[in-house]
Design an enzyme around this catalytic site. Sequence first.
Site, PDB file in Angstrom:
ATOM      1  N   ASP A  17       0.859  -1.186   0.000  1.00  8.74           N
ATOM      2  CA  ASP A  17       0.000   0.000   0.000  1.00  8.74           C
ATOM      3  C   ASP A  17       0.897   1.238   0.000  1.00  8.74           C
ATOM      4  O   ASP A  17       1.018   1.957   0.991  1.00  8.74           O
ATOM      5  CB  ASP A  17      -0.891  -0.023   1.239  1.00  8.74           C
ATOM      6  CG  ASP A  17      -2.039   0.968   1.140  1.00  8.74           C
ATOM      7  OD1 ASP A  17      -2.248   1.536   0.054  1.00  8.74           O
ATOM      8  OD2 ASP A  17      -2.729   1.175   2.158  1.00  8.74           O
ATOM      9  N   GLU A  96      -6.317   4.657  -9.361  1.00 12.62           N
ATOM     10  CA  GLU A  96      -7.640   5.125  -8.954  1.00 12.62           C
ATOM     11  C   GLU A  96      -8.221   6.190  -9.880  1.00 12.62           C
ATOM     12  O   GLU A  96      -7.523   7.104 -10.323  1.00 12.62           O
ATOM     13  CB  GLU A  96      -7.566   5.689  -7.524  1.00 12.62           C
ATOM     14  CG  GLU A  96      -8.926   5.951  -6.909  1.00 12.62           C
ATOM     15  CD  GLU A  96      -8.899   5.809  -5.402  1.00 12.62           C
ATOM     16  OE1 GLU A  96      -9.927   6.147  -4.784  1.00 12.62           O
ATOM     17  OE2 GLU A  96      -7.883   5.358  -4.843  1.00 12.62           O
ATOM     18  N   LYS A 132      -9.241   1.408  -9.679  1.00  9.01           N
ATOM     19  CA  LYS A 132      -9.841   1.632  -8.355  1.00  9.01           C
ATOM     20  C   LYS A 132     -10.977   2.639  -8.453  1.00  9.01           C
ATOM     21  O   LYS A 132     -10.828   3.707  -9.055  1.00  9.01           O
ATOM     22  CB  LYS A 132      -8.789   2.159  -7.370  1.00  9.01           C
ATOM     23  CG  LYS A 132      -7.817   1.103  -6.907  1.00  9.01           C
ATOM     24  CD  LYS A 132      -6.804   1.662  -5.935  1.00  9.01           C
ATOM     25  CE  LYS A 132      -7.377   1.814  -4.538  1.00  9.01           C
ATOM     26  NZ  LYS A 132      -6.325   2.184  -3.557  1.00  9.01           N
ATOM     27  N   THR A 156     -12.912   0.441  -3.811  1.00  5.63           N
ATOM     28  CA  THR A 156     -12.254   0.934  -2.615  1.00  5.63           C
ATOM     29  C   THR A 156     -13.214   1.740  -1.743  1.00  5.63           C
ATOM     30  O   THR A 156     -14.382   1.896  -2.076  1.00  5.63           O
ATOM     31  CB  THR A 156     -11.017   1.771  -3.021  1.00  5.63           C
ATOM     32  OG1 THR A 156     -10.259   2.098  -1.865  1.00  5.63           O
ATOM     33  CG2 THR A 156     -11.427   3.044  -3.751  1.00  5.63           C
ATOM     34  N   PHE A 178     -11.922  -1.288   4.323  1.00  5.40           N
ATOM     35  CA  PHE A 178     -10.951  -0.479   5.076  1.00  5.40           C
ATOM     36  C   PHE A 178     -11.022  -0.793   6.569  1.00  5.40           C
ATOM     37  O   PHE A 178     -11.840  -0.224   7.300  1.00  5.40           O
ATOM     38  CB  PHE A 178     -11.223   1.002   4.824  1.00  5.40           C
ATOM     39  CG  PHE A 178     -10.582   1.547   3.571  1.00  5.40           C
ATOM     40  CD1 PHE A 178     -10.577   0.813   2.407  1.00  5.40           C
ATOM     41  CD2 PHE A 178      -9.990   2.791   3.567  1.00  5.40           C
ATOM     42  CE1 PHE A 178      -9.992   1.303   1.253  1.00  5.40           C
ATOM     43  CE2 PHE A 178      -9.400   3.294   2.420  1.00  5.40           C
ATOM     44  CZ  PHE A 178      -9.399   2.555   1.260  1.00  5.40           C
TER      45      PHE A 178
END
Length: 319
Positions: A17, A96, A132, A156, A178
Amino acid sequence: MSNQLASLRDITTVVADTGDIDAIKKYQPVDATTNPSLLLKAAGLPQYASLIDDAVAWAKLQSNDAEQQLTDASDKLAVAIGKEISATIPGRISTEVDARLSFDTAATIEKAERLVQLYKDAGIDKSRILIKIASTWEGIQAAEALEKKGIQCNLTLLFSFAQAQACAEAGVYLISPFVGRILDWYKKATGTESYAPDEDPGVVSVTKIYNYYKEHGYKTVVMGASFRNIGEIQALAGCDRLTISPALLEELVNEPGELEVKLKDHGATKTPGDRLTESEFRWAMNEDAMATEKLSEGIRNFAADQEKLETMLREKLSA
């Protein structure tokens, strides 16, 4: 003696990440993920200076319109950093879509296809990419359409079971629930300073989603994200994938011993029911204060970091 990162690799696909190539080279994950916040941080690293200059120069050749140049430079930079990262990993890079498009299905599809084309132009096949997208209703609909076109997606900012259910029903490739941000909300809302790993609200949420997917035979990959401590990671050992920051990867390296498999796929035993309707999805989100607040906050924060990145690019475009 084995360390816990090595042990984790045996039971879970480890994803980095970060946008820091040096960290990716050090920990050797299978996949890597980026987002506007990570791209903003990466853009400040010396090794990316030439990529920024190249993106700006390229954008100036595409259009004479200042706003279009800004969009082009931003997209080109995201893909350029993604290309650099993809050269250091065997798997996929997640890039993303602009968070400001989170409530526009058509615009999300258009942006995703644009990013895929830029990757193709850079010599990176779409099989190496995940797009994403925020797990709004509109984002999930966009992902379903993209999946049907062969563009696989990473949904996400996922905080609720309703989001997870809708993603599975849409046939998306991967979700990123998350963990840490869920924990943050509950600590603030309840005043509880700490939770045992197995009682951590983020861990509980991901465990429920993972078990539901496996019981119902959904193929969507569950990738826990946003960890606050290695206890959360240890409690989710066995999850399909976990995306972990360099700091926590280092903690796992320094922690000796083997990890116990906590999540196991026992095979499908149930058949899926009726698909969630839009009104059912929105009501479920309305009833989940944590998910509603954290989704909105996440979109705002990613949008803010995208705007900071664009401010930097605008200055270079006008120079």
